[in-house]
Write an enzyme that holds these catalytic residues in place. Sequence first.
Site, PDB file in Angstrom:
ATOM      1  CD  GLU A 153      10.798   7.251 -10.690  1.00 32.79           C
ATOM      2  OE1 GLU A 153      11.306   7.999 -11.539  1.00 32.79           O
ATOM      3  OE2 GLU A 153      11.268   7.126  -9.548  1.00 32.79           O
ATOM      4  CG  LEU A 188       9.915  20.273  -2.563  1.00 34.49           C
ATOM      5  CD1 LEU A 188      10.235  20.911  -3.908  1.00 34.49           C
ATOM      6  CD2 LEU A 188      11.157  20.202  -1.690  1.00 34.49           C
ATOM      7  CG  ASP A 189       8.330  16.707  -3.204  1.00 36.18           C
ATOM      8  OD1 ASP A 189       8.447  16.916  -4.422  1.00 36.18           O
ATOM      9  OD2 ASP A 189       9.293  16.469  -2.447  1.00 36.18           O
ATOM     10  N   GLY A 233      18.515  11.003 -16.891  1.00 36.74           N
ATOM     11  CA  GLY A 233      17.604  11.087 -18.040  1.00 36.74           C
ATOM     12  C   GLY A 233      16.891   9.789 -18.364  1.00 36.74           C
ATOM     13  CG  HIS A 242       8.441  12.798  -4.815  1.00 37.83           C
ATOM     14  ND1 HIS A 242       9.569  13.536  -4.522  1.00 37.83           N
ATOM     15  CD2 HIS A 242       8.190  12.047  -3.721  1.00 37.83           C
ATOM     16  CE1 HIS A 242       9.972  13.256  -3.300  1.00 37.83           C
ATOM     17  NE2 HIS A 242       9.150  12.358  -2.792  1.00 37.83           N
ATOM     18  CG  ASN A 293      11.489   9.206 -15.040  1.00 33.51           C
ATOM     19  OD1 ASN A 293      10.496   8.506 -15.151  1.00 33.51           O
ATOM     20  ND2 ASN A 293      12.205   9.252 -13.923  1.00 33.51           N
ATOM     21  CG  ASN A 297       8.476  16.614  -9.834  1.00 38.55           C
ATOM     22  OD1 ASN A 297       9.448  16.338 -10.531  1.00 38.55           O
ATOM     23  ND2 ASN A 297       8.488  16.472  -8.514  1.00 38.55           N
ATOM     24  NE  ARG A 357      19.405  25.522  -9.529  1.00 38.72           N
ATOM     25  CZ  ARG A 357      20.220  25.914  -8.558  1.00 38.72           C
ATOM     26  NH1 ARG A 357      21.124  25.087  -8.084  1.00 38.72           N
ATOM     27  NH2 ARG A 357      20.162  27.128  -8.074  1.00 38.72           N
ATOM     28  NE  ARG A 397      16.993  29.150  -5.939  1.00 40.80           N
ATOM     29  CZ  ARG A 397      17.241  27.875  -5.797  1.00 40.80           C
ATOM     30  NH1 ARG A 397      18.237  27.485  -5.057  1.00 40.80           N
ATOM     31  NH2 ARG A 397      16.499  26.976  -6.383  1.00 40.80           N
TER      32      ARG A 397
HETATM   33  C1  GRF Z   1      13.777   9.780 -10.482  1.00 38.77           C
HETATM   34  O1  GRF Z   1      13.840   8.873  -9.425  1.00 38.77           O
HETATM   35  C2  GRF Z   1      12.628  10.733 -10.275  1.00 38.77           C
HETATM   36  O2  GRF Z   1      11.574  10.171  -9.562  1.00 38.77           O
HETATM   37  C3  GRF Z   1      13.240  11.849  -9.461  1.00 38.77           C
HETATM   38  O3  GRF Z   1      14.561  11.948  -9.922  1.00 38.77           O
HETATM   39  C4  GRF Z   1      14.977  10.718 -10.501  1.00 38.77           C
HETATM   40  C5  GRF Z   1      15.421  11.040 -11.882  1.00 38.77           C
HETATM   41  O4  GRF Z   1      15.975   9.971 -12.563  1.00 38.77           O
HETATM   42  N1  GRF Z   1      12.453  13.046  -9.594  1.00 38.77           N
HETATM   43  P1  GRF Z   1      16.249  10.076 -14.118  1.00 38.77           P
HETATM   44  O5  GRF Z   1      17.126  11.295 -14.369  1.00 38.77           O
HETATM   45  O6  GRF Z   1      14.947  10.171 -14.829  1.00 38.77           O
HETATM   46  O7  GRF Z   1      16.996   8.812 -14.465  1.00 38.77           O
END
Ligand code: GRF
Length: 222
Positions: free
Chosen positions: A174, A144-145, A12, A109, A14, A107, A91, A65
């Site tokens: 980030e 994906l991505d 968490g 990445h 981010n 998202n 997921r 799922r």
């Molecule tokens: C981050 O590196 C993000 O880029 C990726 O998962 C990680 C999550 O980290 N999608 P956090 O839970 O925000 O600390």
Amino acid sequence: MKKIVILISGRGLNLAAILEAQHTRAWEANIVHVICNRPEAPGVAVAKKFRVPVTIIDHTSFSNRSLYDQALLQKTRDFEPDLIVLAGYMRILSKDFVHQFSEKLMNIHPSLLPSFPGLNTHRAALKAGVKWHGATVHFVTEDLDVGPIIAQGVVPVMENDTEEALASRVLQIEHLIYPQAIEWFIREQIILEQGNVRVEPAQQQFFMLPTTPEGIIHSNDE
Ligand code: GRF
């Protein structure tokens, strides 16, 4: 007021950066809910600290799922969100989910896409010997991505970098680019045309870590 739902699975960090930004930058948006698929995720405490309600939908408690996917979709839909932010949500979302929230699903990445999609991006970057690495905020599509890129942040790869040192440098960028991309969305500055994102009025969509007056990149991990 735009309504935002954030999906997490882990630390968490981010999430914390986004919630800080919401407070300090006075966004015209409510982060109405955090949904987490892992009861023990440290990110749950982060949401609580900021007094954001959290729902745990533990994927391991579903017999298959598709039942989990339906529960997640239903719960998210209940909030009628304008934006769904994946902040370390680990997921793969169902096709239904992605279609229902098309162009409202972001998202982050940890690589400069299209390089290094998937997992273990820092290891892959070190192995490839790239000199720049970073992170990408993008809209989520079925594949994906690969969705339209909203913002990218670059960091240098240093000689003798470890995966951990590189990861922590990437995290710094980030935490700069994700709140910024969300802010553009809230202010309706994002224009998505033919799979490309631009920001209006025009703004730089790439970011670097701050440098000292001598041009040295400041990085907490050294
Ligand atoms: C981050 O590196 C993000 O880029 C990726 O998962 C990680 C999550 O980290 N999608 P956090 O839970 O925000 O600390």
